[in-house]
Design a protein around this motif. Structure first.
Motif, PDB file in Angstrom:
ATOM      1  N   VAL A 180      53.264  47.015  48.834  1.00 61.56           N
ATOM      2  CA  VAL A 180      53.142  45.487  48.637  1.00 61.56           C
ATOM      3  C   VAL A 180      51.681  45.032  48.341  1.00 61.56           C
ATOM      4  CG1 VAL A 180      53.744  43.302  49.907  1.00 61.56           C
ATOM      5  CG2 VAL A 180      54.778  45.349  50.582  1.00 61.56           C
ATOM      6  N   PRO A 181      51.954  44.644  46.812  1.00 58.99           N
ATOM      7  CA  PRO A 181      50.155  44.337  46.406  1.00 58.99           C
ATOM      8  C   PRO A 181      49.911  42.572  47.196  1.00 58.99           C
ATOM      9  CG  PRO A 181      51.697  43.690  44.767  1.00 58.99           C
ATOM     10  CD  PRO A 181      52.735  44.190  46.261  1.00 58.99           C
ATOM     11  N   ASP A 182      48.561  42.419  46.915  1.00 58.85           N
ATOM     12  CA  ASP A 182      48.166  41.562  47.794  1.00 58.85           C
ATOM     13  C   ASP A 182      47.798  40.347  46.798  1.00 58.85           C
ATOM     14  OD1 ASP A 182      45.905  42.553  46.666  1.00 58.85           O
ATOM     15  OD2 ASP A 182      44.511  42.277  48.147  1.00 58.85           O
ATOM     16  N   LEU A 183      47.193  39.383  46.621  1.00 60.47           N
ATOM     17  CA  LEU A 183      47.684  38.844  45.248  1.00 60.47           C
ATOM     18  C   LEU A 183      46.920  38.798  44.300  1.00 60.47           C
ATOM     19  CD1 LEU A 183      48.177  35.337  44.751  1.00 60.47           C
ATOM     20  CD2 LEU A 183      45.938  34.540  45.637  1.00 60.47           C
ATOM     21  N   ALA A 184      45.472  39.384  44.273  1.00 61.96           N
ATOM     22  CA  ALA A 184      44.407  39.636  43.453  1.00 61.96           C
ATOM     23  C   ALA A 184      45.056  40.697  42.595  1.00 61.96           C
ATOM     24  CB  ALA A 184      43.332  39.870  43.994  1.00 61.96           C
ATOM     25  N   LEU A 185      45.898  41.545  43.359  1.00 64.51           N
ATOM     26  CA  LEU A 185      47.074  42.764  42.040  1.00 64.51           C
ATOM     27  C   LEU A 185      47.980  42.203  41.700  1.00 64.51           C
ATOM     28  CD1 LEU A 185      47.055  45.875  41.640  1.00 64.51           C
ATOM     29  CD2 LEU A 185      47.824  46.021  43.780  1.00 64.51           C
ATOM     30  N   ALA A 186      48.425  40.975  42.383  1.00 67.43           N
ATOM     31  CA  ALA A 186      50.069  40.492  41.598  1.00 67.43           C
ATOM     32  C   ALA A 186      49.145  39.999  40.878  1.00 67.43           C
ATOM     33  CB  ALA A 186      50.318  39.362  43.033  1.00 67.43           C
ATOM     34  N   GLN A 187      47.656  39.395  40.618  1.00 68.84           N
ATOM     35  CA  GLN A 187      47.568  38.442  39.455  1.00 68.84           C
ATOM     36  C   GLN A 187      47.318  38.769  38.651  1.00 68.84           C
ATOM     37  OE1 GLN A 187      44.404  36.515  41.812  1.00 68.84           O
ATOM     38  NE2 GLN A 187      45.543  34.552  41.786  1.00 68.84           N
ATOM     39  N   LYS A 188      46.307  40.721  38.540  1.00 68.14           N
ATOM     40  CA  LYS A 188      45.712  42.035  37.652  1.00 68.14           C
ATOM     41  C   LYS A 188      47.287  41.821  36.946  1.00 68.14           C
ATOM     42  CE  LYS A 188      42.368  42.520  40.224  1.00 68.14           C
ATOM     43  NZ  LYS A 188      41.698  44.597  39.974  1.00 68.14           N
ATOM     44  N   ILE A 189      48.702  41.809  37.756  1.00 70.82           N
ATOM     45  CA  ILE A 189      50.041  42.469  37.353  1.00 70.82           C
ATOM     46  C   ILE A 189      50.373  41.562  36.308  1.00 70.82           C
ATOM     47  CG2 ILE A 189      52.235  42.732  38.321  1.00 70.82           C
ATOM     48  CD1 ILE A 189      51.391  44.299  40.937  1.00 70.82           C
ATOM     49  N   LEU A 190      50.624  39.741  36.682  1.00 66.11           N
ATOM     50  CA  LEU A 190      50.847  39.084  35.969  1.00 66.11           C
ATOM     51  C   LEU A 190      50.496  38.896  34.128  1.00 66.11           C
ATOM     52  CD1 LEU A 190      52.546  36.182  35.540  1.00 66.11           C
ATOM     53  CD2 LEU A 190      50.223  35.391  36.452  1.00 66.11           C
ATOM     54  N   ALA A 191      48.485  39.107  34.579  1.00 60.99           N
ATOM     55  CA  ALA A 191      47.713  39.567  33.481  1.00 60.99           C
ATOM     56  C   ALA A 191      48.142  39.680  32.273  1.00 60.99           C
ATOM     57  CB  ALA A 191      46.448  39.133  33.641  1.00 60.99           C
ATOM     58  N   THR A 192      48.636  41.212  32.824  1.00 60.77           N
ATOM     59  CA  THR A 192      49.488  42.387  31.971  1.00 60.77           C
ATOM     60  C   THR A 192      50.660  42.690  31.371  1.00 60.77           C
ATOM     61  OG1 THR A 192      50.873  43.546  33.810  1.00 60.77           O
ATOM     62  CG2 THR A 192      48.460  44.632  33.247  1.00 60.77           C
TER      63      THR A 192
END
Length: 137
Positions: A4-16
């Protein structure tokens, strides 16, 4: 629960996600079965009467529902389907989609999302509700 990613990783996923970038979406909360996505309301996101286009509301609900489910499983969540009910025309300066997991299993989760707008004076109005199922791959 795995990976389960944290907020920072989830934001990077959204940015893709090119469409999310085009709309200017921001993931502002992620964790513990919840996620929140925000978009600045601008003219290009509105329909002919000046209200936020229903497709933009659907996009926000879809992504928020899926990100919320991702907090419960983290294993490449994909939308299996969702419904949305428009409560009132969306207008203001900010669109916020807040989703939370209702039930998560090993291969599927069900999430609910409230979509609200924030006016220039800070007033918040509910404009749509959505519920959806997310599969984990």
């Amino acid at each position: 629960m795995t990976d389960v990613p944290d907020l920072a990783l989830a934001q990077k996923i959204l940015a893709t996600q090119p469409f999310s970038v085009l709309l200017g979406a921001r993931l502002v909360a992620f964790g513990d079965g919840e996620a929140a996505l925000e978009l600045d309301i601008r003219e290009e996101l509105c329909q002919q009467n000046g209200f936020v286009h229903g497709g933009v509301l659907s996009y926000a609900a879809d992504n928020a529902l899926t990100f919320a489910a991702g907090t419960a499983a983290g294993s490449r969540p994909l939308t299996a389907g969702f419904t949305i009910d428009y409560v009132r025309p969306a207008q203001g300066v900010l669109l916020r989609a807040r989703a939370h997991v209702i039930r998560a299993g090993r291969t599927r989760a069900v999430s609910r999302c409230d979509l609200t707008t924030v006016a220039a004076d800070g007033a918040v109005a509910l404009c749509a509700v959505a519920q959806g199922a997310v599969s984990f791959t």
